[in-house]
Design a protein around this motif. Sequence first.
Motif, PDB file in Angstrom:
ATOM      1  N   PHE A   1       0.871  -1.241  -0.093  1.00 32.03           N
ATOM      2  CA  PHE A   1       0.071  -0.037   0.080  1.00 32.03           C
ATOM      3  C   PHE A   1       0.895   1.309  -0.071  1.00 32.03           C
ATOM      4  N   TYR A   2       0.960   1.845  -1.303  1.00 31.19           N
ATOM      5  CA  TYR A   2       1.921   2.979  -1.405  1.00 31.19           C
ATOM      6  C   TYR A   2       1.168   4.168  -1.150  1.00 31.19           C
ATOM      7  N   THR A   3       1.864   5.268  -0.335  1.00 35.13           N
ATOM      8  CA  THR A   3       1.380   6.622  -0.127  1.00 35.13           C
ATOM      9  C   THR A   3       2.410   7.681  -0.846  1.00 35.13           C
ATOM     10  N   SER A   4       1.680   8.514  -1.495  1.00 30.52           N
ATOM     11  CA  SER A   4       2.667   9.729  -1.793  1.00 30.52           C
ATOM     12  C   SER A   4       2.321  10.973  -0.828  1.00 30.52           C
ATOM     13  N   GLY A   5       3.077  11.568  -0.808  1.00 29.73           N
ATOM     14  CA  GLY A   5       2.884  12.638   0.387  1.00 29.73           C
ATOM     15  C   GLY A   5       2.175  13.833   0.388  1.00 29.73           C
TER      16      GLY A   5
ATOM     17  N   ASN B   1       8.027  16.644  -9.574  1.00 31.04           N
ATOM     18  CA  ASN B   1       8.423  15.266  -9.676  1.00 31.04           C
ATOM     19  C   ASN B   1       7.919  14.603 -10.891  1.00 31.04           C
ATOM     20  N   THR B   2       7.374  13.776 -11.057  1.00 31.57           N
ATOM     21  CA  THR B   2       6.894  13.165 -12.168  1.00 31.57           C
ATOM     22  C   THR B   2       6.032  13.862 -13.215  1.00 31.57           C
ATOM     23  N   THR B   3       5.562  14.900 -12.755  1.00 32.78           N
ATOM     24  CA  THR B   3       4.518  15.975 -13.273  1.00 32.78           C
ATOM     25  C   THR B   3       5.061  16.948 -14.223  1.00 32.78           C
TER      26      THR B   3
ATOM     27  N   GLN C   1      -4.735   2.470  -8.556  1.00 30.22           N
ATOM     28  CA  GLN C   1      -4.285   4.067  -8.350  1.00 30.22           C
ATOM     29  C   GLN C   1      -5.401   5.108  -7.903  1.00 30.22           C
ATOM     30  N   VAL C   2      -5.133   5.599  -6.775  1.00 30.60           N
ATOM     31  CA  VAL C   2      -6.132   6.601  -6.312  1.00 30.60           C
ATOM     32  C   VAL C   2      -5.237   8.074  -6.853  1.00 30.60           C
ATOM     33  N   THR C   3      -5.987   8.613  -7.600  1.00 30.10           N
ATOM     34  CA  THR C   3      -5.360   9.747  -8.460  1.00 30.10           C
ATOM     35  C   THR C   3      -6.141  10.895  -8.858  1.00 30.10           C
ATOM     36  N   THR C   4      -5.541  12.188  -8.911  1.00 28.55           N
ATOM     37  CA  THR C   4      -6.198  13.179  -9.705  1.00 28.55           C
ATOM     38  C   THR C   4      -6.020  13.336 -11.088  1.00 28.55           C
ATOM     39  N   LYS C   5      -5.014  12.879 -11.588  1.00 27.45           N
ATOM     40  CA  LYS C   5      -4.762  13.174 -13.112  1.00 27.45           C
ATOM     41  C   LYS C   5      -4.280  11.839 -13.911  1.00 27.45           C
TER      42      LYS C   5
ATOM     43  N   ASP D   1       6.638   4.120   0.435  1.00 31.12           N
ATOM     44  CA  ASP D   1       6.171   5.683   0.244  1.00 31.12           C
ATOM     45  C   ASP D   1       7.107   6.412  -0.362  1.00 31.12           C
ATOM     46  N   CYS D   2       6.513   7.538  -0.548  1.00 30.89           N
ATOM     47  CA  CYS D   2       7.409   8.682  -1.589  1.00 30.89           C
ATOM     48  C   CYS D   2       8.710   8.834  -0.723  1.00 30.89           C
ATOM     49  N   SER D   3       8.406   8.776   0.665  1.00 29.79           N
ATOM     50  CA  SER D   3       9.548   9.373   1.544  1.00 29.79           C
ATOM     51  C   SER D   3      10.669   8.090   1.671  1.00 29.79           C
TER      52      SER D   3
ATOM     53  N   LEU E   1      -1.982   5.214  -2.926  1.00 32.85           N
ATOM     54  CA  LEU E   1      -2.869   6.429  -2.518  1.00 32.85           C
ATOM     55  C   LEU E   1      -1.837   7.601  -3.108  1.00 32.85           C
ATOM     56  N   GLY E   2      -2.141   8.143  -4.407  1.00 26.99           N
ATOM     57  CA  GLY E   2      -1.609   9.046  -5.104  1.00 26.99           C
ATOM     58  C   GLY E   2      -0.150   8.744  -5.545  1.00 26.99           C
ATOM     59  N   GLY E   3       0.381   9.733  -6.281  1.00 36.19           N
ATOM     60  CA  GLY E   3       1.864   9.264  -6.521  1.00 36.19           C
ATOM     61  C   GLY E   3       1.926   8.805  -8.246  1.00 36.19           C
ATOM     62  N   ASN E   4       3.285   8.330  -8.507  1.00 33.87           N
ATOM     63  CA  ASN E   4       3.153   8.073  -9.819  1.00 33.87           C
ATOM     64  C   ASN E   4       4.598   6.767  -9.699  1.00 33.87           C
ATOM     65  N   PHE E   5       4.203   5.594  -8.920  1.00 34.21           N
ATOM     66  CA  PHE E   5       4.974   4.823  -8.641  1.00 34.21           C
ATOM     67  C   PHE E   5       5.917   4.037  -9.831  1.00 34.21           C
ATOM     68  N   SER E   6       5.325   4.060 -11.027  1.00 31.21           N
ATOM     69  CA  SER E   6       5.997   3.296 -11.856  1.00 31.21           C
ATOM     70  C   SER E   6       7.194   4.070 -12.606  1.00 31.21           C
ATOM     71  N   ILE E   7       7.392   5.545 -12.286  1.00 29.29           N
ATOM     72  CA  ILE E   7       8.558   6.124 -12.778  1.00 29.29           C
ATOM     73  C   ILE E   7       9.094   6.976 -11.720  1.00 29.29           C
ATOM     74  N   ALA E   8       8.373   6.957 -10.787  1.00 34.73           N
ATOM     75  CA  ALA E   8       9.361   7.734  -9.729  1.00 34.73           C
ATOM     76  C   ALA E   8      10.433   6.772  -9.100  1.00 34.73           C
ATOM     77  N   THR E   9      10.092   5.573  -9.386  1.00 37.66           N
ATOM     78  CA  THR E   9      10.918   4.313  -8.909  1.00 37.66           C
ATOM     79  C   THR E   9      12.064   4.203  -9.645  1.00 37.66           C
TER      80      THR E   9
ATOM     81  N   PRO F   1     -10.540   8.259  -9.486  1.00 37.78           N
ATOM     82  CA  PRO F   1     -10.165   9.615  -9.279  1.00 37.78           C
ATOM     83  C   PRO F   1     -10.578  10.295  -7.832  1.00 37.78           C
ATOM     84  N   THR F   2      -9.863  11.334  -7.502  1.00 40.61           N
ATOM     85  CA  THR F   2     -10.066  11.786  -6.069  1.00 40.61           C
ATOM     86  C   THR F   2     -10.176  13.189  -6.190  1.00 40.61           C
ATOM     87  N   LEU F   3     -10.676  14.018  -5.150  1.00 41.08           N
ATOM     88  CA  LEU F   3     -10.618  15.367  -4.956  1.00 41.08           C
ATOM     89  C   LEU F   3      -9.439  15.901  -4.800  1.00 41.08           C
TER      90      LEU F   3
HETATM   91  N1  LIG Z   1      16.078   9.653 -10.248  1.00 42.50           N
HETATM   92  C1  LIG Z   1      15.186  10.230  -9.322  1.00 42.50           C
HETATM   93  N2  LIG Z   1      13.940   9.581  -8.812  1.00 42.50           N
HETATM   94  C2  LIG Z   1      13.468  10.180  -7.918  1.00 42.50           C
HETATM   95  C3  LIG Z   1      13.796  11.508  -7.532  1.00 42.50           C
HETATM   96  C4  LIG Z   1      14.843  12.143  -8.085  1.00 42.50           C
HETATM   97  O1  LIG Z   1      15.455  13.069  -7.424  1.00 42.50           O
HETATM   98  N3  LIG Z   1      15.573  11.370  -9.078  1.00 42.50           N
HETATM   99  N4  LIG Z   1      13.010  11.763  -6.408  1.00 42.50           N
HETATM  100  C5  LIG Z   1      12.310  11.053  -5.552  1.00 42.50           C
HETATM  101  C6  LIG Z   1      11.353  11.694  -4.522  1.00 42.50           C
HETATM  102  S1  LIG Z   1      12.050  13.052  -3.590  1.00 42.50           S
HETATM  103  C7  LIG Z   1      10.057  11.783  -4.461  1.00 42.50           C
HETATM  104  S2  LIG Z   1       9.095  12.409  -3.282  1.00 42.50           S
HETATM  105  C8  LIG Z   1       9.429  10.748  -5.357  1.00 42.50           C
HETATM  106  C9  LIG Z   1       8.009  11.031  -5.890  1.00 42.50           C
HETATM  107  O2  LIG Z   1       7.312   9.945  -6.178  1.00 42.50           O
HETATM  108  P1  LIG Z   1       5.425  10.377  -6.064  1.00 42.50           P
HETATM  109  O3  LIG Z   1       5.247  10.937  -4.794  1.00 42.50           O
HETATM  110  O4  LIG Z   1       5.062   8.982  -6.399  1.00 42.50           O
HETATM  111  O5  LIG Z   1       5.368  11.003  -7.559  1.00 42.50           O
HETATM  112  P2  LIG Z   1       4.578  12.358  -7.878  1.00 42.50           P
HETATM  113  O6  LIG Z   1       5.276  12.891  -9.244  1.00 42.50           O
HETATM  114  O7  LIG Z   1       4.559  13.525  -6.812  1.00 42.50           O
HETATM  115  O8  LIG Z   1       3.189  12.028  -8.145  1.00 42.50           O
HETATM  116  C10 LIG Z   1       2.257  12.728  -8.916  1.00 42.50           C
HETATM  117  C11 LIG Z   1       1.044  12.242  -9.205  1.00 42.50           C
HETATM  118  O9  LIG Z   1       0.256  12.310  -8.017  1.00 42.50           O
HETATM  119  C12 LIG Z   1      -1.200  12.434  -7.977  1.00 42.50           C
HETATM  120  N5  LIG Z   1      -1.779  13.372  -7.472  1.00 42.50           N
HETATM  121  C13 LIG Z   1      -1.520  14.580  -7.388  1.00 42.50           C
HETATM  122  N6  LIG Z   1      -2.320  15.334  -6.460  1.00 42.50           N
HETATM  123  C14 LIG Z   1      -3.021  14.368  -5.902  1.00 42.50           C
HETATM  124  C15 LIG Z   1      -3.838  14.332  -4.782  1.00 42.50           C
HETATM  125  O10 LIG Z   1      -4.139  15.274  -4.259  1.00 42.50           O
HETATM  126  N7  LIG Z   1      -4.282  13.071  -4.424  1.00 42.50           N
HETATM  127  C16 LIG Z   1      -4.119  12.078  -5.201  1.00 42.50           C
HETATM  128  N8  LIG Z   1      -4.559  10.926  -4.758  1.00 42.50           N
HETATM  129  N9  LIG Z   1      -3.269  12.014  -5.975  1.00 42.50           N
HETATM  130  C17 LIG Z   1      -2.731  13.161  -6.476  1.00 42.50           C
HETATM  131  C18 LIG Z   1      -1.265  12.743  -9.796  1.00 42.50           C
HETATM  132  O11 LIG Z   1      -1.860  11.880 -10.349  1.00 42.50           O
HETATM  133  C19 LIG Z   1       0.407  12.862 -10.270  1.00 42.50           C
HETATM  134  O12 LIG Z   1       0.471  12.196 -11.426  1.00 42.50           O
HETATM  135  O13 LIG Z   1      10.228  10.429  -6.472  1.00 42.50           O
HETATM  136  C20 LIG Z   1      11.507  10.059  -6.239  1.00 42.50           C
HETATM  137  N10 LIG Z   1      12.078   9.533  -7.404  1.00 42.50           N
END
Ligand SMILES: Nc1nc2c(c(=O)[nH]1)N[C@H]1C(S)=C(S)[C@@H](COP(=O)(O)OP(=O)(O)OC[C@H]3O[C@@H](n4cnc5c(=O)[nH]c(N)nc54)[C@H](O)[C@@H]3O)O[C@H]1N2
Length: 773
Positions: A154-158, A664-666, A493-497, A182-184, A467-475, A513-515
């Motif tokens: 269960f993933y959480t974006s911040g 981040n990934t946006t 994926q619970v998400t806005t876009k 989680d993104c942390s 719960l939010g985030g973009n796991f497939s390419i943030a990782t 899709p979420t608020l």
């Molecule tokens: N190579 C490399 N990789 C990195 C990093 C780096 O510096 N280099 N940085 C890392 C860091 S610091 C982080 S924090 C992670 C980020 O990793 P994530 O947190 O997973 O990624 P984000 O791009 O912030 O997520 C964006 C998505 O969140 C969704 N979203 C936006 N607002 C909301 C909302 O209010 N609710 C919900 N449910 N969804 C919402 C949208 O669909 C949006 O596409 O990436 C990491 N990855």
Amino acid sequence: MAKSTHDARIEPYTHAAAGWGALKQVAINLVRERVPGAHYRTLLKQNQPDGFDCPGCAWPDREHASTFEFCENGVKAVAAEATSKRATPDLFARYTVAELMQQSDYELEFHGRLTDPLVYDAASDKYLPISWDDAFALIADHLKRLDDPNEAAFYTSGRAANEAAFLFQLFVRLYGTNNFPDCSNMCHEPTSRGLPNTVGIGKGTVTLDDFEHCDTLLVFGQNPATNHPRMLGELREVSRRGATIVSINPLRERGLERFTSPSHPTEMLTMSSTPIATVFVRPKLSGDFALIKAIAKYVLERDDEAISNGTKRVLDTAFIDEHTTGFDAFAADLRAEDWALLIEESGVPREEIVRLAEIYCKGERVIVTWGMGLTQHRNSVATIQMLSNLMMMRGNIGRRGAGLCPVRGHSNVQGDRTMGIDEKPSSAFLDRLGKVFRFEPPREHGYDTIETIQAMLEGKVKVFVGLGGNFSIATPDTPRTWEALRACALTVQVTTKLNRSHLIHGKDALILPTLGRTEIDLQDGVAQGVTVEDSMSMVHISYGMNKPASPNLLSETAIVARMGEATLGQDKVDWRWYAQDYARIRDAIEGVIDGFDDFNARVAKPGGFHLGVASRDRVWKTASGKAQFIAHAVDTDTPLHRARQKHGEQLMTLMTTRSHDQYNTTIYGQDDRYRGVYGQRRVVFINRGDLEMLGFANGDWVDLKSVWEDGIERRADGFMLVEYDIPRGSLGAYYPETNPLVPLESFAIGAGTPASKSIPVLLSRAASPLQAR
Ligand SMILES: Nc1nc2c(c(=O)[nH]1)N[C@H]1C(S)=C(S)[C@@H](COP(=O)(O)OP(=O)(O)OC[C@H]3O[C@@H](n4cnc5c(=O)[nH]c(N)nc54)[C@H](O)[C@@H]3O)O[C@H]1N2
Ligand SMILES: Nc1nc2c(c(=O)[nH]1)N[C@H]1C(S)=C(S)[C@@H](COP(=O)(O)OP(=O)(O)OC[C@H]3O[C@@H](n4cnc5c(=O)[nH]c(N)nc54)[C@H](O)[C@@H]3O)O[C@H]1N2
Ligand SMILES: [Mo]
């Protein structure tokens, strides 16, 4: 396929940061996102006492500011959410997932807000509408079918607020696992894991008030003009007071040189600006550990001199004696350390180390801030502990105007951890949670982000809920991560876009899709507020004010509650009752987590409240009850060192970082204004000497290949070389495009954070620039 907003060009930026350029960008974004005029007032309510918390970053506000604090990137974040564009079921009827995969991240984002829940249909390779009830039933069905709750993660974006995060961890633990990637984990985890062993808590010790009293500010590995623009306002004041600001960063980031404050009309009208950092120290990538250790060694040597000369001690011996343990062993290790090794490993000449160390010794009230430049390396935990050691040597913790200031990313990433989004929860937390909700929480530690991907690859995790985030390419390790996600039985994926992670999915897949935070969240006809905790442990409430992007959205809190209800029933927890009135969730938080007494009453006051950080009050929640000095050796046998031995000076170290036009990934746009890059993202910054040494010219196209020891080929092709003021042997490029280069196995020891700012790579001439995507 990368579409340019305008012609690709490189053009060094010569103005101060922010200023009119920032205002212009704001106008462009509001128009491009077609933000309805009625929503403009949203921008004035950003971070206001009766408004919403800016979803941009975790930097705190002055009293949740009474004056309008202008922030270009905050506006971009809000505009992205308040856009009038919609990704409706029609869009998904037009395109198969395979077709959507051909679009860039920038194009996916620009389809706008998702309006309805969707389910993947394998027969047509399309997402089709689904009712909310059926969506929750599908999740429950999958979760109940697993042999073991540990087969779900269960993933959480911040961005998730406290209320949703608290219910989420409750649901997941009642279900039976601590698998909370989680993104942390990819961000400030080395801070959160490193500081508890030194000062007892993994949070910063300062508040904004301390910035008004510091005389010295050391900014490590941060680019605030882009990532925490409101921090520049604070730096401006610190600079104008005459305090010394040093930026420790391989890059001389523009925003740390000069800043024109958009919140100060005179500066805007007279086109003047305030100088920010007066000193720039430029270590090589990942050289901070050796640099900080060298400063500490110098401080000790200066103290020895003071003793022999009978002058004022340099160490704060009163603090060390009363408050710390481990100093003697730490000092012995420092004395034994070799200057030449520290100089070599830091990449900073001795004179500059001495200059920085003198600044540190002169400072009576020193604050250190740090960002991803310190946390995304193999040695990050040791680096942050060394920084804490250094600060303890002169008693710079728990004193007005001094302290530790990790600068977090997502607006509620710190709050989510406080709420228990933690794959390694303390037993004290689990005891309380179990007692209040009358169940026995799972005790076994769960998977973090990297471990989740590895477990998916091994078939041990089969259901993923984000719960939010973009796991497939943030990782990291993108192709392996995609293989892992595609092997799942269900991805949610619970998400806005729309983003890439909706297209890299399991056999079954849901988009829910979420608020967003800017939108009115009505439950039973009553507008709900949600709470967040910023980087300085201030907790405040946030009320959305825009009409929701679609009538068929649910709040994150409601989505979590209904997952809980569908999976676990209403016996143990009355999920619906909680979701009807978020104040009830806050009461539950008060019952489980320290520091939230009178939560509802205190958070109702403008500006909210400070959560209390023991180390700030010189109370040390460590094993010894004291702040602990920790000695660390310089590690010279790392994969990076071995790669350099093998490939000599051809071997480059790559950092992956953010451009000015992304969250981040946006990807909002294709420019990185302060670094002079326009209309493109596939660039690699390189020193002129390295260009010559490698036989390339500025503007040549190259492919990047990482050097790792497991035989897996990792590459990212089609990047343009840009001659840049960056140390020899170091390269810079943007994330997420470069994530295929980061091996899953390359992470911060003791924290699991991908080492995405020190990737060993080799360059070769590109087969063809058209490979760029
Ligand atoms: N190579 C490399 N990789 C990195 C990093 C780096 O510096 N280099 N940085 C890392 C860091 S610091 C982080 S924090 C992670 C980020 O990793 P994530 O947190 O997973 O990624 P984000 O791009 O912030 O997520 C964006 C998505 O969140 C969704 N979203 C936006 N607002 C909301 C909302 O209010 N609710 C919900 N449910 N969804 C919402 C949208 O669909 C949006 O596409 O990436 C990491 N990855
Ligand atoms: N507009 C906008 N705001 C954001 C984000 C965003 O993407 N866009 N992301 C949010 C998130 S989740 C986070 S975590 C933060 C990230 O904010 P930052 O911490 O500023 O992260 P990065 O942009 O990755 O850049 C880090 C800086 O570290 C430097 N650096 C790289 N390697 C090293 C090193 O080895 N040593 C030192 N000393 N410096 C180094 C780089 O040159 C760069 O200046 O911002 C948050 N705010
Ligand atoms: Mo982050």
